[in-house]
Design a protein around this motif. Structure first.
Motif, PDB file in Angstrom:
ATOM      1  N   VAL A  42       0.833  -1.195   0.000  1.00 22.80           N
ATOM      2  CA  VAL A  42       0.000   0.000   0.000  1.00 22.80           C
ATOM      3  C   VAL A  42       0.871   1.250   0.000  1.00 22.80           C
ATOM      4  O   VAL A  42       0.632   2.193  -0.745  1.00 22.80           O
ATOM      5  N   SER A  43       1.932   1.250   0.805  1.00 26.63           N
ATOM      6  CA  SER A  43       2.796   2.415   0.892  1.00 26.63           C
ATOM      7  C   SER A  43       3.514   2.676  -0.425  1.00 26.63           C
ATOM      8  O   SER A  43       3.752   3.819  -0.778  1.00 26.63           O
ATOM      9  N   VAL A  44       3.872   1.630  -1.167  1.00 24.08           N
ATOM     10  CA  VAL A  44       4.513   1.826  -2.466  1.00 24.08           C
ATOM     11  C   VAL A  44       3.583   2.574  -3.398  1.00 24.08           C
ATOM     12  O   VAL A  44       3.964   3.505  -4.106  1.00 24.08           O
ATOM     13  N   SER A  45       2.305   2.193  -3.401  1.00 29.73           N
ATOM     14  CA  SER A  45       1.329   2.856  -4.254  1.00 29.73           C
ATOM     15  C   SER A  45       1.192   4.333  -3.899  1.00 29.73           C
ATOM     16  O   SER A  45       1.164   5.198  -4.765  1.00 29.73           O
ATOM     17  N   ALA A  46       1.098   4.614  -2.598  1.00 30.35           N
ATOM     18  CA  ALA A  46       0.996   6.002  -2.162  1.00 30.35           C
ATOM     19  C   ALA A  46       2.270   6.774  -2.497  1.00 30.35           C
ATOM     20  O   ALA A  46       2.225   7.936  -2.916  1.00 30.35           O
ATOM     21  N   LYS A  47       3.404   6.109  -2.314  1.00 28.50           N
ATOM     22  CA  LYS A  47       4.685   6.746  -2.621  1.00 28.50           C
ATOM     23  C   LYS A  47       4.773   7.118  -4.086  1.00 28.50           C
ATOM     24  O   LYS A  47       5.169   8.238  -4.439  1.00 28.50           O
ATOM     25  N   GLU A  48       4.398   6.188  -4.946  1.00 26.84           N
ATOM     26  CA  GLU A  48       4.454   6.461  -6.386  1.00 26.84           C
ATOM     27  C   GLU A  48       3.521   7.606  -6.766  1.00 26.84           C
ATOM     28  O   GLU A  48       3.871   8.468  -7.567  1.00 26.84           O
ATOM     29  N   ALA A  49       2.329   7.607  -6.175  1.00 28.27           N
ATOM     30  CA  ALA A  49       1.370   8.668  -6.478  1.00 28.27           C
ATOM     31  C   ALA A  49       1.913  10.029  -6.056  1.00 28.27           C
ATOM     32  O   ALA A  49       1.798  11.019  -6.790  1.00 28.27           O
ATOM     33  N   TYR A  50       2.520  10.071  -4.863  1.00 27.45           N
ATOM     34  CA  TYR A  50       3.047  11.338  -4.368  1.00 27.45           C
ATOM     35  C   TYR A  50       4.222  11.823  -5.210  1.00 27.45           C
ATOM     36  O   TYR A  50       4.264  12.991  -5.624  1.00 27.45           O
ATOM     37  N   LEU A  51       5.171  10.930  -5.478  1.00 23.86           N
ATOM     38  CA  LEU A  51       6.356  11.337  -6.232  1.00 23.86           C
ATOM     39  C   LEU A  51       6.002  11.770  -7.648  1.00 23.86           C
ATOM     40  O   LEU A  51       6.580  12.719  -8.182  1.00 23.86           O
ATOM     41  N   THR A  52       5.057  11.081  -8.270  1.00 27.02           N
ATOM     42  CA  THR A  52       4.612  11.482  -9.607  1.00 27.02           C
ATOM     43  C   THR A  52       3.971  12.860  -9.561  1.00 27.02           C
ATOM     44  O   THR A  52       4.231  13.722 -10.410  1.00 27.02           O
TER      45      THR A  52
END
Length: 612
Positions: A42-52
């Motif tokens: 879940v954190s990877v998904s949130a991380k990718e969304a934020y960084l993008t």
């Protein structure tokens, strides 16, 4: 004074500072939920969304702010000036911040790793404050004697700043950018006239200061223009034909477009704007001025402190520092009182250089001695070096006593510690150690160069700035000089107190000018009564506060916050406290709002306690 970027980028960076309830609430929320992080997928998904999201924002920001792009080492827009005063720009800036504020609110903050929770708090804080700042008519005041786009463009065209002049295309890009600057010069008059009609104008004394600055750009021969400087730097690798064509193109452009536009602006300011300038010296004299000033105070300090509270802190600090100064007077066995001691230090020949180069050389010697002790206090130090230079002649009469310009992002140019040699009586020998600590290492040079050199963080985090953090750190660096053993000479320690006094007086004078109805003369007299500063320096300082209200509050507020955090960490960690580790926490995530920095240090302390 921090000149981390020149005026264009400073305007961009400082316009997004401030404090909001949303940010405080968000910081609290992310802190309280950090221990209950969901599964990694879940954190990877949130991380990718934020960084993008933040990368997309940064790219759109660079396109909107092409000069800012040049300063951060992105050369794709070097031919563009940007239309920072147009209605289309103002709308585009609003849309950019509103869009990404809404997107950020959709991010699953609880699922972010701790380092990106910190970044997220910074990002949403910036968007919130940018939108809040739009409610005030700052575009009616496009220039002043201290931050002036004309200065920025002169410096960019000097060949010693961020704009490159290595290829024929570079030279053509600069001409294209200057063409956009001509449009800006014309639009600036329109905005200033709108300000006249809305009663949002500069004080008369500041307009008086601007007139000779603009007059210096009005020349009959284009070869005498400072904007002709690139032609004097034509690379030997260019062919004779290329050199001839570029020389003619520059002469034609300066003669037919740029110098006439600068002439028009000078005449407008002198003949039309000056008669309509205001008699009041503070922001209180503008429509809704006190509310606007409270916003600026909060923006620059990144706190919610009231103007009255800041004023009272200033009065208390002035009293404390005066007592410390009197101890130095007694230590050196000066016979007179503190006022006489001030007069002695401000006038006696032994305290001043008589040659400008000797002053510059003295700072180079100091650089070497300070560098020797830095490894005892820092794990992380900047890769970039810095050099010491005198302030350029065209701006020395209005510039601060010293300033710092960040190194090139790609490492091609060192940082610059500027010393104003215009009046050597304003550069006492006893003030050199503290000034070097503040402007260079480990002050602005450390904080800003390390920030630019960060890896693994979003780009916006490497290049944004908060004056409370950056100036607070630089003033903390002066304090650190005591522990480093750099103030064993009581006169150099007095210099440290004198500079700290300046920052304390700013709390009193800035708030006095803009919220309590003080006059320029009253502010000048207060500073003369409480410090040994040269009168020319005091006048320049007071007029600076008049031009950029609230910015000068950030130094002391930021320093006091860092000192408070350090004291709390030392109290909790005891002999486990590591000064290098503390400095890592402050310096290795970029510039931070005060609330975000407090959260970060508190989490570090808890982590350190858990280790033992």
């Amino acid at each position: 004074m921090n000149k981390t970027l020149l005026a264009a980028s400073i305007s961009l960076l400082f316009s997004i500072q401030g404090c909001s309830d949303n940010t405080a609430q968000q910081t609290s929320t992310t802190t309280s939920t950090s221990a209950a992080m969901p599964a990694e997928k879940v954190s990877v998904s949130a991380k990718e969304a934020y960084l993008t999201m933040v990368d997309d924002f940064f790219q759109e920001q660079l396109k909107l702010e092409p000069i800012y792009a040049t300063f951060v080492g992105v050369n794709e827009y070097n031919d563009q000036f940007g239309d920072s005063l147009s209605e289309s720009y103002l709308k585009a800036r609003h849309d950019l911040n509103a869009k990404y504020f809404a997107q950020a609110k959709k991010i699953d903050v609880d699922a972010l790793p701790s380092d990106l929770k910190l970044s997220y708090s910074m990002f949403i804080y910036d968007r919130d404050m940018a939108l809040m700042s739009e409610t005030y008519p700052e575009h009616f005041l496009p220039m002043n004697q201290f931050y002036n786009t004309v200065f920025t463009m002169v410096q960019l065209g000097s060949g010693e700043s961020a704009q490159p002049f290595n290829t024929v295309e570079d030279y053509q890009n600069w001409l294209s950018r200057l063409n956009g600057f001509v449009t800006w010069l014309q639009l600036a008059q329109v905005r200033m006239e709108e300000g006249v009609n809305s009663k949002v104008v500069l004080p008369k004394v500041l307009v008086d200061r601007m007139i000779p600055q603009l007059a210096a750009q009005v020349v009959s021969n284009p070869e005498d223009s400072l904007f002709y400087s690139p032609i004097k730097l034509l690379p030997d690798s260019f062919t004779d034909e290329q050199k001839s064509n570029l020389t003619q193109d520059y002469k034609d452009f300066l003669s037919t477009k740029l110098i006439p536009a600068l002439t028009d602006l000078h005449q407008y300011v002198q003949n039309s704007y000056l008669p309509n300038a205001r008699a009041s010296d503070g922001w209180w004299g503008l429509p809704n001025g006190k509310v606007w000033y409270q916003h600026l105070a909060n923006s620059h300090t990144t706190t919610k402190m009231s103007v009255d509270e800041i004023h009272q802190i200033g009065l208390s600090e002035v009293k404390r520092i005066l007592a410390e100064m009197d101890k130095v007077r007694e230590q050196v066995k000066f016979a007179g009182d503190l006022t006489a001691f001030f007069a002695s230090l401000s006038s006696e020949p032994q305290y001043f250089f008589t040659d400008k180069q000797d002053l510059i050389d003295g700072y180079m010697v100091l650089k070497d001695s300070i560098n020797l002790v830095l490894p005892n206090y820092f794990n992380v130090m900047p890769k970039a070096d810095y050099v010491v230079k005198p302030v350029e002649a065209f701006r020395e009469q209005s510039a601060a006593g010293a300033s710092y310009e960040s190194p090139a992002v790609d490492g091609s140019r060192p940082g610059v510690f500027y010393i104003n040699t215009f009046n050597l009586k304003a550069q006492p020998k006893w003030g050199m150690t503290t000034l070097s600590l503040h402007e260079a290492a480990p002050g602005h040079h450390f904080q800003i160069a390390i920030k630019q050199e960060l890896t693994g963080v979003p780009e916006f985090q490497r290049f944004q700035g908060y004056t409370a953090f950056e100036e607070g750190w630089a003033l903390y660096a002066e304090y650190l000089g005591i522990e480093m053993g750099l103030f064993s000479d009581p006169y150099q320690y007095f210099g440290k107190l004198s500079d700290e006094m300046l920052r304390a007086m700013r709390l009193v004078v800035d708030t006095g000018l803009h919220a309590k109805g003080w006059s320029r003369e009253q502010a000048i007299q207060y500073m003369k009564d409480n410090s040994p500063m040269a009168e020319s320096d005091i006048v320049a300082e007071v007029e600076r506060y008049m031009a950029i209200p609230g910015q000068a509050l950030s130094y002391k507020v930021g320093q006091l916050t860092i000192l408070k955090l350090r004291a709390e960490a030392e109290a909790k960690l005891g002999d486990k406290f590591d000064i290098k580790g503390f400095h890592d926490q402050i310096l290795t995530t970029g510039s931070l709002p005060m609330a975000v920095m407090e959260t970060k240090v508190a989490e570090w302390v808890e982590t350190e306690l858990a280790k033992h």
